[in-house]
Every structure is written in structure tokens, then in C-alpha cells.
Design an enzyme around this catalytic site. Structure first.
Site, mmCIF file in Angstrom:
data_model
loop_
_atom_site.group_PDB
_atom_site.id
_atom_site.type_symbol
_atom_site.label_atom_id
_atom_site.label_comp_id
_atom_site.label_asym_id
_atom_site.label_seq_id
_atom_site.Cartn_x
_atom_site.Cartn_y
_atom_site.Cartn_z
ATOM 1 N N ASP A 153 -1.222 7.352 4.418
ATOM 2 C CA ASP A 153 -0.817 5.957 4.324
ATOM 3 C C ASP A 153 -1.968 5.048 4.720
ATOM 4 O O ASP A 153 -2.778 4.668 3.894
ATOM 5 C CB ASP A 153 0.427 5.691 5.179
ATOM 6 N N ARG A 195 -6.721 -3.366 1.299
ATOM 7 C CA ARG A 195 -6.222 -3.717 2.644
ATOM 8 C C ARG A 195 -7.287 -3.552 3.723
ATOM 9 O O ARG A 195 -7.206 -2.694 4.601
ATOM 10 C CB ARG A 195 -4.988 -2.890 3.011
#
Length: 520
Positions: free
Chosen positions: A189, A242
């Protein structure tokens, strides 16, 4: 065209599982490597981690949990020096009144005043994440966290190397190496996530590599109570997106080195704002903008270098800041800081960022410096560590002026039998308030705002020295005005408020507060 991270990752060898559980070894009165905290972690009362507490050595995850659970309380300061390889297999749940741990993850839950620092030959958290929840004043320093997965085997921490959530504040993540071996398709993740009320965090001198996601601040467009966060002198390399993603949060992003951001980079959205200064972006795409949504964010830019950066065309749910990058908002920074020139950022960050670099830092003028050694502090590879940040100790002299508590009101958390809140404002040392246990809150309040700059906590006769760690809190807004240990006169910046709280977070017994005096 750049290939996704999963196809371009560098080889990362998984460390072998440890063969022993490991025993926590107490080293009394040792200092933590906590000097030099910068950025937003210096605000809201500051971040000192386990400074002032004992130091414990751990070689397994179970030993880390045991050290947390052996403390006198959940807020007793502690530095945990970690050496060796920590795995899911050597990390068991440990129970106790001062901890709330879980198996298969390094669980820092409902605790405060903790430093975890890698020492000696290094600390590797292999396929196991660090989870910070409902906790404050935490330092994670000089460790490697690698290959944490949310699917496959083993799994840990939802696939996040470091995750923070649910009422977390004042965290410093410094000089760590965070890495994965791919993106979601490979079971990973994020490298560092903050959500559900994570505030006042600094992420400095880390490397973040080979991941689909660098990290986020805010897990959804409705998760808007996070930040502010500082990112400086970090290396982001081979990351898809991100770096970070900001949902309705504020970030200060300076002197970072970005290499091979494959899809997008800094992504403020949904009202998020970033001050982006003197960073170096190289061989990357769409390094700044609002992406994957039309809920716009903003950026203030200055001094950045864009070296072989490509930009997509604006469109629905795609709002790149370039190629002509201009500011569209302003961000006020409340702390002082020094900026390296962007041109030297690749050299400085390459030399300093990551674990086992001797905690070296930049002096703000493109020069790498080695921190001064701390007597009794942890050994980090062969290089000296930073000196510890001292815990403020109150003065014992009686302040001059009028005690504003006389004639005020008082309240607090649950009180011990036979004691009263009003006893702390009656001018008498023969009466007192006690919490129902060893920790608790006592407050003085007024009907109209008073400006105060010091308080005097006076313990009852026979209980002197019982109070350990504490915080002074502006109860009007929750801000921490000062933290430290021991009763006495506590000074802080003059503050106008209607209610001030003295929060006892650690004690050697049941505290007895005879008087809670307040002064302008």
C-alpha cells in the site's frame, strides 16, 4: 515512457527471520537521540519522545512491546534502542496497564513519550509495519522498514510501512529508510500514511523508494482534520504517486529530492495547501498539481528546480501545476527554518537521508554536518548521535504578583475520595485535590479571559515529588502550552484564555495538588 514501479524496482532482499525472541535490556539514565527536531513537530508543545526516561535495548518485536508494557504508566518516557531484524514471527502481543499491543505489527497505541531508534549494526523491520494510533510525542528514528504487505503473506499494518491514525499528534519520523517492492498489484500500500486526526508531524531525512504510493494525509475527502506536516530533506525515488497526497491539509515541503516520480507527485486536493520550496525534481512526471479529482488544492512555490520533468495536459480531474509553475495560494509557516539552495539538494540529501547515515544533517548552507555525540546516548552505526532535548523542569521559587486563581472556578477529571477541585484555589496548603488514579486533569477557569504566563503547582505536605510528567493546556482550544516533569513554577508564553488545565501524565504515586496558582 516510464514503466510503473512494479516493473522497475530495485532488488530488495528480504532479511531472514530472527531465531530468538530477544530480551529487553534496561540501561538506566541513558539519553535519547532526540535533538534537532524541526518543522511542525516543534509546535503544539514540541516533540521530545522518550527524552528523560530510561533506555531499553530490544532485538525482537516482542521485546519492543514488552518494554512499552513494563513502564509505570502509558506516558512514562522511554527510549527503545532496536538492533537486528524485527519480523511478524518475532512480534507477539504483550499485555499490561501501560500498553495496548497486537501481534504481527509494532503497535504504538494509546501511549505517549516514546522514542524508537535503530542502533549498532542497524534495525530492520522486515515485512512488519509500525502503527501509531491515539498516541502523542513519538519519535521513529534510524530504522529501515521494508516490504510491508496488505495482501499475500505475511501481512502487516494494512500494507503501510508507517501508519498514523485516530488522534495522533507530535510525531517526528527522522532518518529512516522506507521501501517496498511494488504497488497494489504486488500487495503493497503506502510508505507513510496519516489520517483520522493526525497533527503536527515532521518527516525529515528519510528515503522512500520503490512503491506505488509515497503517502497520504487524509484517507478520504471527508477526512479533513489532519496536518499540518513538514517534509524536508527526504529522498523520494521510483514512486508512482502521492509524494504526498494532501486532503484538506497543510504541508511545508522543502529541500526534498524527487527522482522518478512515475505518474504524479505532490497532490494537494480538496482544499489542501502546500508550500513547496527549494526542492529538486528529476526525471519525473506531473510532480505538482491536483490530480484524480476536480476538488482543487493550492500551492505556493519558490526556488524549485525541474530537471527533465514532463507535464500532462489539463483536463477533467487532472490539474498539473506546470509547465509554467506559479503559486495560486499562500501558506504561513509559524517556525524558523533554513533553506539549502535547490542546486545542492541532490548532493546533500544523498549524503544524509535514510537509516545508518550517522544522523547527519545539513546546516542550511549546503554543508553536511555530523551531530555532536551525546554522553550515554545510543550508538548509531559508527557515528555520534544528536544530544537529547531536555525536559523542562519547573522552578521552585514563589512567583511575584497576584494569584489569579483566588476567586476563580475549578474542575477536572475524576477526583479521589475525600478531595475537591475547589481545594486547589482556596489559598490553603492543608487541603488538596487528587485524581482517582495516578494521572488526571485539574483546571482553573474564569468567566472572562485572563492573560497568564506562569502557573505554580504546589503539592500537599507529604506528597512532594510525586508528580512526574505533565502538560499545561489551553483548555479553550486544546493547545499544549508547556510540557515537562515535576511540580513547581512553570512559565510559558503569555496566553489569553478562560480555562487552563494542568494534565498529569505520569506520577510515582497518587498526586496531591494543594494549590494551582496562576499569574499574569
Amino acid at each position: 515512457m516510464r514503466r510503473p514501479v512494479a516493473l522497475r524496482l530495485l532488488a530488495v532482499g528480504a532479511a531472514g527471520a530472527a531465531t530468538a525472541i530477544g530480551v529487553a535490556l534496561v540501561v538506566p539514565q541513558a539519553s535519547a537521540a532526540t535533538g534537532g527536531v524541526t518543522g511542525y513537530a516543534t509546535q503544539n508543545g514540541g516533540t521530545t519522545g522518550g527524552a528523560g526516561g530510561q533506555t531499553v535495548r530490544a532485538t525482537t518485536g516482542t521485546a519492543i512491546h514488552t518494554a512499552l508494557c513494563n513502564r509505570a504508566s502509558s506516558s512514562t518516557p522511554i527510549t527503545i534502542q532496536v538492533e537486528g531484524t524485527i519480523t511478524v514471527g518475532n512480534t507477539a502481543k504483550v499485555s499490561g496497564d501501560s500498553c495496548n499491543t497486537a501481534a504481527g505489527v509494532i503497535e504504538l497505541k494509546q501511549i505517549s513519550n516514546v522514542t524508537i531508534v535503530g542502533v549498532g549494526g542497524g534495525a530492520v523491520f522486515d515485512q512488519i509495519g509500525i502503527h501509531i494510533r491515539e498516541s502523542s510525542n513519538i519519535i521513529i528514528q534510524n530504522v529501515t522498514v521494508q516490504n510491508v504487505k496488505k495482501s499475500g503473506s505475511p501481512t502487516s499494518n494494512g500494507g503501510d510501512a508507517i501508519g498514523m491514525e485516530s488522534s495522533v499528534h507530535n510525531v517526528w519520523v527522522d532518518h529512516n529508510s522506507l521501501l517496498a517492492s511494488g504497488g497494489e498489484d504486488q500487495g503493497y500500500d503506502s510508505l507513510i500514511d496519516m489520517k483520522a486526526g493526525t497533527n503536527y508531524v515532521t518527516v525529515s531525512y528519510n528515503t522512500l523508494r520503490n512503491s506505488g504510493r509515497g503517502g497520504l494525509i487524509g484517507s478520504s475527502d471527508s477526512d479533513t482534520g489532519n496536518g499540518p506536516v513538514t517534509f524536508h530533506h527526504n529522498l523520494y525515488q521510483n514512486i508512482d504517486s502521492r509524494t504526498p497526497l494532501l486532503r484538506a491539509a497543510t504541508a511545508h515541503i522543502y529541500n526534498n529530492y524527487y527522482v522518478s516520480l512515475n505518474k504524479s507527485g505532490i497532490n494537494p486536493r480538496d482544499g489542501g495547501k502546500a508550500k513547496v520550496e527549494n526542492n529538486y525534481f528529476k526525471d519525473s512526471a506531473d510532480v505538482l498539481g491536483t490530480f484524480y479529482t476536480d476538488l482543487m488544492g493550492g500551492w505556493q512555490v519558490a526556488g524549485n528546480i525541474f530537471d527533465n520533468v514532463t507535464w500532462t495536459s489539463p483536463g477533467t480531474e487532472n490539474h498539473p501545476a506546470g509547465p509554467n509553475v506559479q503559486s495560486n495560494t499562500s501558506v504561513s509557516i509559524p517556525y524558523s527554518y533554513s533553506l539549502d539552495a535547490a542546486s545542492c539538494v541532490p548532493t546533500v540529501v544523498t549524503q544524509t537521508a535514510g537509516a545508518n547515515k550517522g544522523l547527519q544533517v545539513s546546516n542550511g548552507s549546503c554543508t553536511v554536518t555530523t551531530p555532536t555525540a551525546t554522553t550515554g546516548g545510543p550508538t548509531v552505526t559508527a557515528s555520534p548521535t544528536r544530544s537529547a532535548t531536555p525536559t523542562p523542569t519547573p522552578s521552585q521559587s514563589q512567583p511575584s504578583g497576584t494569584n489569579l486563581s483566588i476567586g476563580a472556578g475549578a474542575d477536572g477529571s475524576s477526583k479521589g475520595g475525600g478531595t475537591s477541585y475547589g481545594n486547589v484555589i482556596d489559598g490553603s496548603l492543608s487541603t488538596y485535590w487528587s485524581p482517582s488514579g495516578s494521572t488526571g486533569d485539574i483546571s482553573v477557569k474564569w468567566s472572562s479571559a485572563k492573560s497568564i504566563s506562569k502557573i505554580n503547582i504546589r503539592e500537599a505536605s507529604g506528597a512532594a515529588g510525586t508528580i512526574g510528567s505533565w502538560q499545561v493546556i489551553n483548555a479553550d482550544n486544546g493547545a499544549v502550552l508547556k510540557s515537562g516533569s515535576g511540580a513547581g513554577v512553570i512559565s510559558f508564553t503569555s496566553t489569553s484564555l478562560k480555562k487552563v488545565t494542568f494534565r498529569i501524565t505520569g506520577a510515582s504515586g497518587t498526586p496531591q495538588v494543594a494549590e494551582f496558582e496562576t499569574y499574569a
